[in-house]
Design a protein around this motif. Structure first.
Motif, short mmCIF file in Angstrom:
data_model
loop_
_atom_site.label_atom_id
_atom_site.label_comp_id
_atom_site.label_asym_id
_atom_site.label_seq_id
_atom_site.Cartn_x
_atom_site.Cartn_y
_atom_site.Cartn_z
N SER A 7 47.01 -37.34 -53.20
CA SER A 7 47.45 -37.33 -54.59
C SER A 7 46.44 -38.12 -55.40
N LEU A 32 49.16 -33.15 -67.36
CA LEU A 32 48.47 -33.04 -66.07
C LEU A 32 46.97 -32.93 -66.30
N THR A 172 45.04 -33.80 -55.86
CA THR A 172 46.11 -33.14 -56.59
C THR A 172 46.58 -34.03 -57.73
N SER A 174 49.08 -35.38 -60.67
CA SER A 174 50.53 -35.51 -60.84
C SER A 174 50.83 -36.03 -62.24
#
Length: 191
Positions: A7, A32, A172, A174
């Motif tokens: 993440s 995001l 990724t 978040s």
């Protein structure tokens, strides 16, 4: 050749593109992904030479919308309109496509270390840091990304350059980390 997907609580390894990543992170402001319209070319000045704006189109085809002079020099032609894959060696293109696609669909930040032959031979291959950071278009869709290579390292590569991927890291994104600080001080109730 690793491919990790943490993440965005854990940033990618540090390199000369860190200020660009920090600027992009600051533009997220609760989203995001920042909007393409939020990019300020005057702030991007130090990176524009080795940067390009990548569009994703039908069937996942990725092309340079615009590209700096250094990027064009590495390609051996004007970057504008060229497929993203043209910067990469034939055997690397399928992996590149899979990684770059995740930038748009994750959405994710992609950080890679590329390798290419050096201009001066015999010399060790050149290692070049690259980042690809997603952007929202005017409709709010994630159809753009800024791609940037570390200039000094990239310009040492043989031209036209066709890079191999040594390492790749997808981070990724978040909403939690787009909204503000990760940690907050909570009073304990003790005097």
């Amino acid at each position: 050749m690793d491919h990790r997907e943490p993440s965005d609580l854990h940033p990618p390894p540090s390199h000369g593109l860190d200020p660009l990543i920090a600027y992009w992170q600051g533009l997220r402001r609760g989203h995001l992904v920042p909007a393409r319209a939020d990019l300020d070319p005057s702030i991007l000045g130090p990176w524009l030479h080795m940067a390009g704006l990548v569009d994703i189109g039908a069937a996942g085809r990725m092309r340079f919308r615009v590209g700096g002079q250094g990027l064009s020099a590495l390609l051996g032609v004007e970057a504008r309109g060229m497929p993203l894959r043209s910067l990469f060696a034939l055997g690397t293109r399928a992996r590149l496509h899979d990684l770059a696609l995740r930038v748009f669909t994750g959405p994710s930040m992609l950080s890679m270390t590329l390798i290419a032959p050096a201009q001066a031979t015999p010399a060790k291959p050149v290692q070049v840091p690259l980042v690809m950071l997603p952007l929202r278009d005017q409709h709010g869709a994630i159809t753009r990304a800024i791609l940037c290579m570390e200039g000094r390292a990239a310009m040492a590569a043989e031209r036209p350059a066709r890079f191999h991927i040594r390492q790749a890291r997808l981070t990724t994104l978040s909403a939690m980390t787009a909204e503000g600080p990760l940690l907050r001080l909570i009073p304990s109730g003790r005097g």
